[in-house]
Motif scaffolding. Structure first.
Motif, PDB file in Angstrom:
ATOM      1  N   THR A 180      49.563  66.288  39.750  1.00  0.00           N
ATOM      2  CA  THR A 180      48.496  66.460  40.740  1.00  0.00           C
ATOM      3  C   THR A 180      47.648  65.214  40.966  1.00  0.00           C
ATOM      4  O   THR A 180      47.290  64.918  42.095  1.00  0.00           O
ATOM      5  N   CYS A 181      47.327  64.486  39.935  1.00  0.00           N
ATOM      6  CA  CYS A 181      46.352  63.411  40.057  1.00  0.00           C
ATOM      7  C   CYS A 181      46.757  62.220  39.196  1.00  0.00           C
ATOM      8  O   CYS A 181      47.058  62.372  38.013  1.00  0.00           O
ATOM      9  N   ARG A 182      46.729  61.038  39.784  1.00  0.00           N
ATOM     10  CA  ARG A 182      47.091  59.829  39.030  1.00  0.00           C
ATOM     11  C   ARG A 182      46.107  59.536  37.898  1.00  0.00           C
ATOM     12  O   ARG A 182      46.479  58.985  36.885  1.00  0.00           O
ATOM     13  N   MET A 183      44.855  59.899  38.083  1.00  0.00           N
ATOM     14  CA  MET A 183      43.846  59.609  37.061  1.00  0.00           C
ATOM     15  C   MET A 183      44.087  60.424  35.791  1.00  0.00           C
ATOM     16  O   MET A 183      43.758  59.987  34.699  1.00  0.00           O
TER      17      MET A 183
ATOM     18  N   GLN B 266      47.177  61.643  34.976  1.00  0.00           N
ATOM     19  CA  GLN B 266      48.596  61.528  34.619  1.00  0.00           C
ATOM     20  C   GLN B 266      48.806  60.908  33.234  1.00  0.00           C
ATOM     21  O   GLN B 266      49.607  61.417  32.440  1.00  0.00           O
TER      22      GLN B 266
ATOM     23  N   ASP C 277      34.754  64.694  40.549  1.00  0.00           N
ATOM     24  CA  ASP C 277      35.391  63.429  40.196  1.00  0.00           C
ATOM     25  C   ASP C 277      35.688  63.441  38.699  1.00  0.00           C
ATOM     26  O   ASP C 277      34.779  63.539  37.872  1.00  0.00           O
ATOM     27  N   ILE C 278      36.973  63.349  38.373  1.00  0.00           N
ATOM     28  CA  ILE C 278      37.400  63.436  36.971  1.00  0.00           C
ATOM     29  C   ILE C 278      36.981  62.219  36.152  1.00  0.00           C
ATOM     30  O   ILE C 278      36.909  62.277  34.927  1.00  0.00           O
ATOM     31  N   SER C 279      36.675  61.115  36.816  1.00  0.00           N
ATOM     32  CA  SER C 279      36.327  59.894  36.087  1.00  0.00           C
ATOM     33  C   SER C 279      34.971  59.995  35.389  1.00  0.00           C
ATOM     34  O   SER C 279      34.662  59.181  34.528  1.00  0.00           O
TER      35      SER C 279
END
Length: 182
Positions: free
Chosen positions: A29-32, A34, A2-4
């Motif tokens: 790839t990922c909204r988080m 972006q 989890d990138i968060s």
């Protein structure tokens, strides 16, 4: 993973190390991630090493293009084109004429553009023109037909004086995919 849970500073440091092509891929790839990618792309294009990579060759004169903005919605980079003075084009007849332009990257040829001067343009008028290249690049310019200088009254005229046009390039837009592919 989890990138968060990663701190933003670490994400920014990792993104700074990626080449632009990988950064563009990561952005999709990922909204988080972006927003981080968009920020890094904007930084590289407007104040980093890519800022002054581009130029335009117009009718045997070269102008530099400076990146000013990256639009995250359209994925296009906007450049302003600095020309000390407009390029002057002479033609003997009022007919349709094409003006060749080439997009340059680090003084290497990239793509051709063609501006078309339409027949019947009145003297002193200015028209905004746009030319598009094959890779969805767009270049905007102002085309002006200059007023002919009056001929001296006692001089014998053998041929008519040429029509004069001036072309001032103003703005260039290049898709991010074209910049990352170079």
């Amino acid at each position: 993973m989890d990138i968060s849970i990663l701190p933003p500073e670490i994400i920014c440091c990792v993104l700074e190390q990626l080449p632009l092509a990988d950064l563009v891929r990561a952005e999709r790839t990922c909204r988080m991630i972006q927003a981080f990618c968009h920020s890094e792309i904007q930084r590289r294009i407007t104040s980093g090493p890519l800022k002054d990579d581009w130029g335009v060759l117009v009718h045997l004169d070269q102008a530099t293009a400076t990146a000013t903005h990256f639009d995250a919605v359209t994925k296009k980079v906007t450049f302003t084109i600095s020309m000390p003075q407009p390029v002057q084009i002479k033609t003997m007849f009022d007919h349709r004429r094409q003006i060749q332009c080439s997009l340059l990257r680090r003084n290497r040829y990239c793509e051709d553009f063609v501006f078309t001067v339409e027949k019947g343009m009145t003297e002193g008028s200015t028209v905004n023109v746009t030319a598009e290249g094959a890779a969805l690049c767009e270049i905007d310019a102002a085309l002006t037909r200059l007023v002919k200088a009056p001929s001296p009254p006692n001089k014998k005229i053998i041929a008519p004086s040429p029509n004069l046009y001036s072309l001032q390039l103003t703005q260039l837009q290049i898709p991010l995919s074209a910049i990352a592919a170079q």
